[in-house]
Design a protein around this motif. Structure first.
Motif, PDB file in Angstrom:
ATOM      1  N   PHE A   1      18.535   9.080  12.958  1.00 36.15           N
ATOM      2  CA  PHE A   1      17.334   8.649  12.218  1.00 36.15           C
ATOM      3  C   PHE A   1      17.924   7.487  11.262  1.00 36.15           C
TER       4      PHE A   1
ATOM      5  N   ALA B   1       9.855   3.023  -2.619  1.00 37.26           N
ATOM      6  CA  ALA B   1       9.544   4.478  -3.067  1.00 37.26           C
ATOM      7  C   ALA B   1      10.218   5.367  -2.271  1.00 37.26           C
ATOM      8  N   GLY B   2      11.302   4.998  -1.222  1.00 38.60           N
ATOM      9  CA  GLY B   2      11.781   5.911  -0.444  1.00 38.60           C
ATOM     10  C   GLY B   2      11.561   5.605   1.184  1.00 38.60           C
ATOM     11  N   ALA B   3      12.198   6.399   1.822  1.00 32.19           N
ATOM     12  CA  ALA B   3      11.757   6.586   3.120  1.00 32.19           C
ATOM     13  C   ALA B   3      10.393   7.005   3.321  1.00 32.19           C
TER      14      ALA B   3
ATOM     15  N   TYR C   1      10.074   1.259  -9.190  1.00 29.69           N
ATOM     16  CA  TYR C   1      10.730   2.383  -8.627  1.00 29.69           C
ATOM     17  C   TYR C   1      11.652   2.078  -7.405  1.00 29.69           C
TER      18      TYR C   1
ATOM     19  N   PRO D   1      14.763  11.622  -5.384  1.00 28.58           N
ATOM     20  CA  PRO D   1      13.866  12.741  -5.612  1.00 28.58           C
ATOM     21  C   PRO D   1      13.769  13.572  -4.269  1.00 28.58           C
TER      22      PRO D   1
ATOM     23  N   MET E   1       7.835  10.452   8.305  1.00 25.58           N
ATOM     24  CA  MET E   1       9.089  11.756   8.717  1.00 25.58           C
ATOM     25  C   MET E   1       8.452  13.051   8.755  1.00 25.58           C
TER      26      MET E   1
ATOM     27  N   GLU F   1      18.961   4.066  -2.523  1.00 28.81           N
ATOM     28  CA  GLU F   1      19.889   3.843  -1.190  1.00 28.81           C
ATOM     29  C   GLU F   1      20.288   2.703  -0.775  1.00 28.81           C
TER      30      GLU F   1
ATOM     31  N   ILE G   1       7.588   9.046   3.835  1.00 32.59           N
ATOM     32  CA  ILE G   1       7.492  10.412   4.064  1.00 32.59           C
ATOM     33  C   ILE G   1       6.308  10.767   5.184  1.00 32.59           C
ATOM     34  N   LYS G   2       5.442  10.077   5.138  1.00 30.09           N
ATOM     35  CA  LYS G   2       4.359  10.274   6.138  1.00 30.09           C
ATOM     36  C   LYS G   2       4.786  10.063   7.659  1.00 30.09           C
TER      37      LYS G   2
ATOM     38  N   ASP H   1       0.822  -0.968   0.045  1.00 29.64           N
ATOM     39  CA  ASP H   1      -0.016  -0.008  -0.184  1.00 29.64           C
ATOM     40  C   ASP H   1       0.990   1.116  -0.122  1.00 29.64           C
ATOM     41  N   ALA H   2       2.341   1.306   0.373  1.00 26.18           N
ATOM     42  CA  ALA H   2       2.947   2.299   0.437  1.00 26.18           C
ATOM     43  C   ALA H   2       4.206   2.249  -0.506  1.00 26.18           C
TER      44      ALA H   2
ATOM     45  N   LEU I   1      13.580   4.673  -5.276  1.00 24.70           N
ATOM     46  CA  LEU I   1      13.711   6.168  -5.176  1.00 24.70           C
ATOM     47  C   LEU I   1      13.921   6.459  -3.830  1.00 24.70           C
ATOM     48  N   GLY I   2      14.851   7.542  -3.699  1.00 25.57           N
ATOM     49  CA  GLY I   2      15.209   7.946  -2.214  1.00 25.57           C
ATOM     50  C   GLY I   2      16.029   6.799  -1.425  1.00 25.57           C
ATOM     51  N   GLY I   3      15.404   6.719  -0.264  1.00 29.15           N
ATOM     52  CA  GLY I   3      15.906   5.648   0.604  1.00 29.15           C
ATOM     53  C   GLY I   3      15.899   4.163  -0.132  1.00 29.15           C
TER      54      GLY I   3
ATOM     55  N   GLY J   1      19.744  10.879   2.175  1.00 22.04           N
ATOM     56  CA  GLY J   1      20.240  10.673   3.645  1.00 22.04           C
ATOM     57  C   GLY J   1      20.962   9.303   4.110  1.00 22.04           C
TER      58      GLY J   1
HETATM   59  N1  CO8 Z   1       6.375   7.397   1.693  1.00 22.75           N
HETATM   60  C1  CO8 Z   1       5.163   7.164   2.103  1.00 22.75           C
HETATM   61  N2  CO8 Z   1       4.164   6.809   1.195  1.00 22.75           N
HETATM   62  C2  CO8 Z   1       4.382   6.637  -0.170  1.00 22.75           C
HETATM   63  C3  CO8 Z   1       5.863   6.765  -0.466  1.00 22.75           C
HETATM   64  C4  CO8 Z   1       6.739   7.173   0.365  1.00 22.75           C
HETATM   65  N3  CO8 Z   1       8.218   7.532  -0.069  1.00 22.75           N
HETATM   66  N4  CO8 Z   1       5.718   6.525  -1.927  1.00 22.75           N
HETATM   67  C5  CO8 Z   1       4.690   6.221  -2.030  1.00 22.75           C
HETATM   68  N5  CO8 Z   1       3.723   6.140  -1.101  1.00 22.75           N
HETATM   69  C6  CO8 Z   1       2.284   5.616  -1.021  1.00 22.75           C
HETATM   70  C7  CO8 Z   1       1.360   6.859  -1.758  1.00 22.75           C
HETATM   71  O1  CO8 Z   1       1.356   7.960  -0.741  1.00 22.75           O
HETATM   72  C8  CO8 Z   1       0.334   6.112  -1.919  1.00 22.75           C
HETATM   73  O2  CO8 Z   1      -0.539   5.766  -0.747  1.00 22.75           O
HETATM   74  P1  CO8 Z   1      -2.063   6.372  -0.729  1.00 22.75           P
HETATM   75  O3  CO8 Z   1      -2.919   5.425  -1.717  1.00 22.75           O
HETATM   76  O4  CO8 Z   1      -2.337   6.046   0.717  1.00 22.75           O
HETATM   77  O5  CO8 Z   1      -2.108   7.641  -0.990  1.00 22.75           O
HETATM   78  C9  CO8 Z   1       0.854   4.709  -2.384  1.00 22.75           C
HETATM   79  O6  CO8 Z   1       1.971   4.828  -1.885  1.00 22.75           O
HETATM   80  C10 CO8 Z   1       0.920   4.735  -3.921  1.00 22.75           C
HETATM   81  O7  CO8 Z   1       1.659   5.723  -4.436  1.00 22.75           O
HETATM   82  P2  CO8 Z   1       0.924   6.816  -5.667  1.00 22.75           P
HETATM   83  O8  CO8 Z   1      -0.325   6.651  -5.645  1.00 22.75           O
HETATM   84  O9  CO8 Z   1       1.746   8.052  -5.354  1.00 22.75           O
HETATM   85  O10 CO8 Z   1       1.449   5.960  -6.801  1.00 22.75           O
HETATM   86  P3  CO8 Z   1       2.012   6.546  -8.319  1.00 22.75           P
HETATM   87  O11 CO8 Z   1       2.110   5.350  -9.016  1.00 22.75           O
HETATM   88  O12 CO8 Z   1       0.831   7.657  -8.891  1.00 22.75           O
HETATM   89  O13 CO8 Z   1       3.360   7.212  -7.948  1.00 22.75           O
HETATM   90  C11 CO8 Z   1       5.770   7.293  -7.118  1.00 22.75           C
HETATM   91  C12 CO8 Z   1       4.640   6.434  -7.554  1.00 22.75           C
HETATM   92  C13 CO8 Z   1       6.187   8.191  -8.289  1.00 22.75           C
HETATM   93  C14 CO8 Z   1       6.686   6.340  -6.793  1.00 22.75           C
HETATM   94  C15 CO8 Z   1       5.264   8.454  -5.991  1.00 22.75           C
HETATM   95  O14 CO8 Z   1       4.556   7.495  -5.191  1.00 22.75           O
HETATM   96  C16 CO8 Z   1       6.145   9.072  -5.504  1.00 22.75           C
HETATM   97  O15 CO8 Z   1       6.843  10.100  -5.937  1.00 22.75           O
HETATM   98  N6  CO8 Z   1       6.630   8.625  -4.168  1.00 22.75           N
HETATM   99  C17 CO8 Z   1       7.508   9.378  -3.169  1.00 22.75           C
HETATM  100  C18 CO8 Z   1       8.882   9.223  -3.794  1.00 22.75           C
HETATM  101  C19 CO8 Z   1       9.955   9.866  -3.006  1.00 22.75           C
HETATM  102  O16 CO8 Z   1       9.841  11.034  -2.754  1.00 22.75           O
HETATM  103  N7  CO8 Z   1      10.725   9.218  -2.386  1.00 22.75           N
HETATM  104  C20 CO8 Z   1      11.895   9.815  -1.439  1.00 22.75           C
HETATM  105  C21 CO8 Z   1      11.370   9.899   0.100  1.00 22.75           C
HETATM  106  S1  CO8 Z   1      12.399  10.670   0.983  1.00 22.75           S
HETATM  107  C22 CO8 Z   1      13.786   9.822   1.431  1.00 22.75           C
HETATM  108  O17 CO8 Z   1      13.518   8.426   0.731  1.00 22.75           O
HETATM  109  C23 CO8 Z   1      14.913   9.697   2.258  1.00 22.75           C
HETATM  110  C24 CO8 Z   1      15.713   8.827   2.562  1.00 22.75           C
HETATM  111  C25 CO8 Z   1      16.764   9.309   3.547  1.00 22.75           C
HETATM  112  C26 CO8 Z   1      16.290   8.408   4.995  1.00 22.75           C
HETATM  113  C27 CO8 Z   1      16.976   9.552   5.818  1.00 22.75           C
HETATM  114  C28 CO8 Z   1      18.150   8.589   6.536  1.00 22.75           C
HETATM  115  C29 CO8 Z   1      18.927   9.317   7.650  1.00 22.75           C
END
Ligand code: CO8
Length: 258
Positions: free
Chosen positions: A83, A63-65, A105, A131, A70, A112, A67-68, A23-24, A107-109, A140
């Motif tokens: 963290f 798709a990363g760490a 995907y 991203p 953090m 990493e 976000i919700k 779901d996430a 992405l991000g974490g 990070g």
């Molecule tokens: N965190 C939480 N929830 C997420 C994340 C995420 N990173 N990515 C996707 N989801 C959730 C969405 O919120 C959605 O949930 P809901 O249905 O409840 O709204 C569900 O997953 C499906 O996602 P989408 O509807 O967005 O799916 P799409 O196919 O439209 O898009 C994408 C896919 C392009 C991957 C899009 O979900 C997206 O851009 N996600 C975020 C990507 C991102 O920004 N990643 C970086 C996060 S920050 C990080 O990783 C920091 C790492 C360092 C940690 C620090 C350590 C010291």
């Protein structure tokens, strides 16, 4: 331990760890990373396991760490808890080889985490990116450090500053991944690579992992000396005698990790 955010299977000598928060899109939260560390430590301790594969779903490796999770944190909370510091250190302490099998995907974490593995095999649908810049933060867990070493400064800057995604073809061309395969073949290819590694001498396998990883920490001169000394030391193993005897006798080596 019963896991809720990952699925762990043992296939022959390979521990297959599947990230499982569909779901996430397998976003990394405390629970998932905590469970991943437990599973990796168990694989490290389990004598049957000789190689590890980490994978996600067809749509997302991760798709990363999360976000919700953090979004409301303060600097004091992030810094005070260091963290994800303990988790990433724990992953880096695993001595058995780890392959990331990436589809969709990373992405991000997620990107990493894939880079923390020893090598990446990806499907032709894979998309890598850092991203975090779009969220007003930055990488990070290695996106500014490991990615730069893997693909060079120009591409790492491009990815980290624009937040654009890199497709599988570009990732292979840039040296981020070792192989690209059709999505349907991804797990088969990763598991077959892992089974191949599992056939080797575990002592030599762990030595290779250590030596290649040292190349990121040392000068070339020190690294070459480290490599040579480890090579010399492998002549203290029975597996070296067996491997070389098997070659001379034109048969398969039977390694016993001694
Ligand atoms: N965190 C939480 N929830 C997420 C994340 C995420 N990173 N990515 C996707 N989801 C959730 C969405 O919120 C959605 O949930 P809901 O249905 O409840 O709204 C569900 O997953 C499906 O996602 P989408 O509807 O967005 O799916 P799409 O196919 O439209 O898009 C994408 C896919 C392009 C991957 C899009 O979900 C997206 O851009 N996600 C975020 C990507 C991102 O920004 N990643 C970086 C996060 S920050 C990080 O990783 C920091 C790492 C360092 C940690 C620090 C350590 C010291």
């Amino acid at each position: 331990m019963a896991f809720e955010t990952i699925i762990v299977e043992l296939e022959d000598h390979v521990s297959l760890i599947k990230l499982n928060r569909p779901d996430a899109l397998n976003a990394l939260n405390d629970q998932l990373l905590g469970e991943l560390v437990v599973a990796l430590n168990e694989a490290q301790e389990n004598e049957k396991v000789r190689c590890i594969v980490i994978t996600g779903s067809e749509k997302a490796f991760a798709a990363g760490a999360d976000i919700k999770m953090m979004s409301d944190k303060s600097f004091v909370e992030m810094f005070g808890s260091d963290f994800f510091g303990a988790e990433s250190d724990a992953i880096m302490r695993i001595r058995k080889p780890i392959i990331a099998a990436v589809s969709g995907y990373a992405l991000g974490g997620g990107c990493e985490l894939a880079m923390m593995c020893d090598f990446i095999i990806c499907s032709d649908t894979a998309k890598f990116g850092q991203p975090e810049i779009n969220l007003g933060v930055m990488a990070g867990l290695g996106g500014s450090q490991r990615l730069t070493r893997f693909v060079g400064k120009s591409k790492a800057m491009d990815m980290n500053l624009t937040g654009r995604f890199m497709d599988a073809e570009e990732a292979e061309r840039s040296g981020l991944v070792s192989r690209v395969v059709p999505a349907k073949k991804l797990l088969e290819e990763a598991m077959s690579a892992a089974q191949k590694i599992a056939e080797k001498s575990m002592i030599a396998t762990m030595a290779v992992k250590e030596a290649v990883n040292r190349s990121y920490e040392m000068t070339l001169r020190e690294g070459l000396l480290f490599e040579r000394r480890v090579f010399h030391s492998l002549f203290a193993t029975e597996d070296q005698k067996e491997g070389m005897a098997a070659f001379a006798e034109k048969r398969e080596a039977q390694f016993r990790d001694r």
